[in-house]
Design a protein around this motif. Structure first.
Motif, PDB file in Angstrom:
ATOM      1  N   ALA A  17       0.827  -1.205   0.000  1.00  0.00           N
ATOM      2  CA  ALA A  17       0.000   0.000   0.000  1.00  0.00           C
ATOM      3  C   ALA A  17       0.861   1.255   0.000  1.00  0.00           C
ATOM      4  N   GLY A  18       1.986   1.206   0.715  1.00  0.00           N
ATOM      5  CA  GLY A  18       2.866   2.376   0.758  1.00  0.00           C
ATOM      6  C   GLY A  18       3.446   2.711  -0.602  1.00  0.00           C
ATOM      7  N   ILE A  19       3.831   1.689  -1.347  1.00  0.00           N
ATOM      8  CA  ILE A  19       4.359   1.922  -2.691  1.00  0.00           C
ATOM      9  C   ILE A  19       3.259   2.431  -3.608  1.00  0.00           C
ATOM     10  N   ALA A  20       2.050   1.885  -3.455  1.00  0.00           N
ATOM     11  CA  ALA A  20       0.927   2.377  -4.259  1.00  0.00           C
ATOM     12  C   ALA A  20       0.670   3.858  -3.991  1.00  0.00           C
ATOM     13  N   ARG A  21       0.770   4.280  -2.734  1.00  0.00           N
ATOM     14  CA  ARG A  21       0.585   5.705  -2.409  1.00  0.00           C
ATOM     15  C   ARG A  21       1.647   6.562  -3.084  1.00  0.00           C
ATOM     16  N   ARG A  22       2.881   6.057  -3.116  1.00  0.00           N
ATOM     17  CA  ARG A  22       3.966   6.846  -3.741  1.00  0.00           C
ATOM     18  C   ARG A  22       3.707   7.027  -5.227  1.00  0.00           C
ATOM     19  N   PHE A  23       3.270   5.984  -5.902  1.00  0.00           N
ATOM     20  CA  PHE A  23       2.969   6.096  -7.323  1.00  0.00           C
ATOM     21  C   PHE A  23       1.739   6.970  -7.551  1.00  0.00           C
ATOM     22  N   ALA A  24       0.773   6.883  -6.646  1.00  0.00           N
ATOM     23  CA  ALA A  24      -0.430   7.706  -6.777  1.00  0.00           C
ATOM     24  C   ALA A  24      -0.090   9.187  -6.706  1.00  0.00           C
ATOM     25  N   ARG A  25       0.923   9.547  -5.941  1.00  0.00           N
ATOM     26  CA  ARG A  25       1.354  10.954  -5.885  1.00  0.00           C
ATOM     27  C   ARG A  25       1.826  11.450  -7.238  1.00  0.00           C
ATOM     28  N   GLU A  26       2.242  10.535  -8.094  1.00  0.00           N
ATOM     29  CA  GLU A  26       2.702  10.902  -9.437  1.00  0.00           C
ATOM     30  C   GLU A  26       1.574  10.775 -10.462  1.00  0.00           C
ATOM     31  N   ALA A 185      10.195  -2.278   8.754  1.00  0.00           N
ATOM     32  CA  ALA A 185       9.853  -1.697  10.047  1.00  0.00           C
ATOM     33  C   ALA A 185       8.786  -0.629   9.853  1.00  0.00           C
ATOM     34  N   ALA A 186       8.167  -0.240  10.967  1.00  0.00           N
ATOM     35  CA  ALA A 186       7.123   0.792  10.900  1.00  0.00           C
ATOM     36  C   ALA A 186       7.725   2.181  10.763  1.00  0.00           C
ATOM     37  N   GLN A 187       8.929   2.361  11.260  1.00  0.00           N
ATOM     38  CA  GLN A 187       9.607   3.658  11.222  1.00  0.00           C
ATOM     39  C   GLN A 187      11.031   3.475  10.714  1.00  0.00           C
ATOM     40  N   GLY A 188      11.631   4.583  10.273  1.00  0.00           N
ATOM     41  CA  GLY A 188      13.033   4.545   9.905  1.00  0.00           C
ATOM     42  C   GLY A 188      13.282   4.218   8.452  1.00  0.00           C
ATOM     43  N   PRO A 189      14.539   3.938   8.103  1.00  0.00           N
ATOM     44  CA  PRO A 189      14.916   3.765   6.701  1.00  0.00           C
ATOM     45  C   PRO A 189      14.314   2.536   6.029  1.00  0.00           C
ATOM     46  N   PHE A 190      13.836   1.581   6.815  1.00  0.00           N
ATOM     47  CA  PHE A 190      13.232   0.391   6.216  1.00  0.00           C
ATOM     48  C   PHE A 190      11.716   0.347   6.424  1.00  0.00           C
ATOM     49  N   SER A 191      11.141   1.519   6.602  1.00  0.00           N
ATOM     50  CA  SER A 191       9.692   1.653   6.641  1.00  0.00           C
ATOM     51  C   SER A 191       9.177   1.882   5.220  1.00  0.00           C
ATOM     52  N   PRO A 192       7.873   1.752   4.995  1.00  0.00           N
ATOM     53  CA  PRO A 192       7.349   1.870   3.623  1.00  0.00           C
ATOM     54  C   PRO A 192       7.695   3.150   2.869  1.00  0.00           C
ATOM     55  N   PRO A 194      10.371   5.413   2.698  1.00  0.00           N
ATOM     56  CA  PRO A 194      11.656   5.472   1.992  1.00  0.00           C
ATOM     57  C   PRO A 194      11.858   4.325   1.008  1.00  0.00           C
ATOM     58  N   ILE A 195      11.322   3.147   1.326  1.00  0.00           N
ATOM     59  CA  ILE A 195      11.430   2.043   0.371  1.00  0.00           C
ATOM     60  C   ILE A 195      10.617   2.361  -0.880  1.00  0.00           C
ATOM     61  N   ALA A 196       9.430   2.925  -0.691  1.00  0.00           N
ATOM     62  CA  ALA A 196       8.601   3.314  -1.835  1.00  0.00           C
ATOM     63  C   ALA A 196       9.314   4.341  -2.709  1.00  0.00           C
TER      64      ALA A 196
END
Length: 218
Positions: A17-26, A185-192, A194-196
């Motif tokens: 879902a996090g990656i989908a949100r990132r693409f939706a911003r575009e 993880a929920a927070q930090g560099p390995f949260s959705p 930054p990965i997205a």
């Protein structure tokens, strides 16, 4: 449909879902697939509530015919699949002395084999500039013996992406596996989020600098 379509195979409430949100911003329209229609609808509703355009579809990743059916249905409804994002993996906590051959094959079907009918069904709805994106994992190189099938899945899907990219490149379509070298993880560099962002950067690279594998190290 003029809006580009981002199809997530094996979506979940976290990374998918996090990656989908990132693409939706575009400006992408998000199509989220899960095992059950109710789950897919719930994920789509969460994105819609956040201002994203989204829809949900059911898919059985252990059934190649159903994978092809679902992807074809998305293509026929929206007329295009610009980014096919393959996100699933099977988690089974068994070491090599406990894991059966049948269990290994089932996990590989879900985490690797389902990519083939997905790409084959998506191909008529793709065009030059379309992308195949695969969620990779450090388990490809550093498997945990207590979940032996996961490392097999991630190593195999990375290998398959290399072949897919070489096959699709003459048509202007590229494939990439983004290997996440850390624990989600929920927070930090390995949260959705930054990965997205890393996923977005991976698919928007120019063909001149394209590679079928990208590492995300946080």
């Amino acid at each position: 449909m003029q809006t580009p379509v981002h199809l997530v195979i094996g979506a979940g409430p976290g990374l998918g879902a996090g990656i989908a949100r990132r693409f939706a911003r575009e400006g992408y329209f998000a199509v989220l697939t899960t095992r059950h229609q109710e789950q897919a609808d719930d994920l789509a509703a969460q994105l819609t509530a956040g201002g994203c355009a989204a829809a949900g579809f059911a898919i059985d990743l252990l059934d190649a015919a159903d994978v092809a059916r679902a992807v074809t249905a998305v293509g026929e409804r929206y007329g295009r699949i610009d980014v096919l994002h393959f996100n699933p993996s099977a988690w089974r906590e068994k070491d090599p002395l406990q894991l059966t051959a049948a269990e290994l094959l089932e996990d590989v079907m879900l985490g690797v084999g389902a990519l083939l009918p997905a790409v084959q069904a998506a191909r008529p709805f793709q065009r030059a500039g379309s992308r195949v994106l695969v969620t990779g994992s450090a388990a490809a190189d550093k498997p945990w013996h207590r979940a032996a099938s996961l490392g097999v899945q991630k190593a195999a899907v990375r290998n398959l992406v290399t072949s897919l990219d070489a096959t699709l490149a003459p048509e202007g379509i590229r494939a990439v596996a983004v290997q996440i070298n850390g624990l989600l993880a929920a927070q930090g560099p390995f949260s959705p989020p930054p990965i997205a962002e890393a996923m977005w950067r991976a698919v928007t690279r120019p063909d001149e600098s394209w590679t079928p594998h990208v590492s995300y190290d946080g």
